[in-house]
Design an enzyme around this catalytic site. Sequence first.
Site, PDB file in Angstrom:
ATOM      1  N   SER A 160       0.808  -1.210   0.000  1.00  0.00           N
ATOM      2  CA  SER A 160       0.000   0.000   0.000  1.00  0.00           C
ATOM      3  C   SER A 160       0.848   1.269   0.000  1.00  0.00           C
ATOM      4  CB  SER A 160      -0.961  -0.058   1.190  1.00  0.00           C
ATOM      5  OG  SER A 160      -2.051   0.801   0.981  1.00  0.00           O
ATOM      6  N   ASP A 177      10.212   4.937 -10.194  1.00  0.00           N
ATOM      7  CA  ASP A 177       9.810   5.597 -11.436  1.00  0.00           C
ATOM      8  C   ASP A 177      10.659   6.823 -11.739  1.00  0.00           C
ATOM      9  OD1 ASP A 177       7.857   3.752 -11.855  1.00  0.00           O
ATOM     10  OD2 ASP A 177       6.194   5.165 -11.873  1.00  0.00           O
ATOM     11  N   LYS A 188      -1.133  -3.898  -3.447  1.00  0.00           N
ATOM     12  CA  LYS A 188      -2.369  -3.262  -2.996  1.00  0.00           C
ATOM     13  C   LYS A 188      -2.285  -1.781  -3.335  1.00  0.00           C
ATOM     14  CE  LYS A 188      -5.185  -1.746   0.806  1.00  0.00           C
ATOM     15  NZ  LYS A 188      -5.058  -0.354   0.333  1.00  0.00           N
TER      16      LYS A 188
END
Length: 366
Positions: free
Chosen positions: A279, A290, A304
Amino acid sequence: MSRPCPGTSDRPGRRGAALACLFAGILAAGAATGAWPDPAGGAETADPTDAGELVGERAGDRWAAAYSAEEYAEVRRTLEGEYVGTGISVVRTSGGRIEVSEVHAGSPAEAAGIRPGDRLLTIDGAALDGEAVTDAVGRLRGSDEPERAGPGSTVLLGVEREGRRWEAEVERARLAVDPVTVARDEGVTRIHVSSFTRGSADLVRAAAASAPEEDGILLDLRGNAGGLIDEAAGAASAFLDGGLVATYDVRGDQRALHAEPGGDTDTPLVVLVDGGTMSSAELLTGALQDRNRAVVVGSRTFGKGTVQMPSEQPDGSVAELTVGHYATPRGRTVDDDGILPDLVVPPGGDAEAEARTVLGGLAESG
């Protein structure tokens, strides 16, 4: 917060499993909580209905949960960094054993003589071999019977140490947990974040800022089951100079999380993850990956990528429902698939040793 305990269908079972998973996130690797926008302003108000009925209507929501007013008060205290428990952190070994990984200083477990490395054989007479960490932690806390597991209640542990076996009765107490711990050795500052409770972002920023200039940073998110997404985004600010951390939606309303400017973008950084990284912790991992700020090492994360929000009912009960999903800066979602590390460490491998090797290589190339 979210509760990755699919398969529970009746309301009491779902609620108990949800509580067990929530508090496991504070105590143990591989635990399960979730991602919330910061609820400092209180739960939102829903249409008048019973929380259990509301959750029932959203049966397709695998992360839905219902709480009584008392249970929800405990949830809020947990987000503030408090919990009721024995002070034992546990891990599941490759052989399926439940082992004590840490005993919190000043806790009832310490007073009862429990030590790191002890094997837990039973909890209240029930065997533990092969159980998931979340189940063991839930039973340590008494989350399946929260009305009988408050401060002052006890749990009977079957313990083994160096071939000697005995039973220890350990009291539960209200304890404070430090979500961020820092250790330094051999040119590495290791910042372990166990959960994103309130204030954890400030602690991560302070730890990163205090690292010696010659050190690389190992950000250990193993077993971090999430928490407040604002805190995870704040932690990203320690390593990014502004910019996008994640996007998410609340019932279709698109929102974005950004890092604050001025973070450290030069110090070599490795993020260590495993299947218990969930999460909000996945949100942070995805942002650093990224944006090419860190090398991610370990095993695939849990997967999740949903956001939950509490909804208070007229009787004081609370229904927690999924309101949206988040995406990384490149638009990746993590539901089910999780985040694949840049360097995958096979089962049984020493992930931390691999992470330190990568960190050394980053320092040399820098």
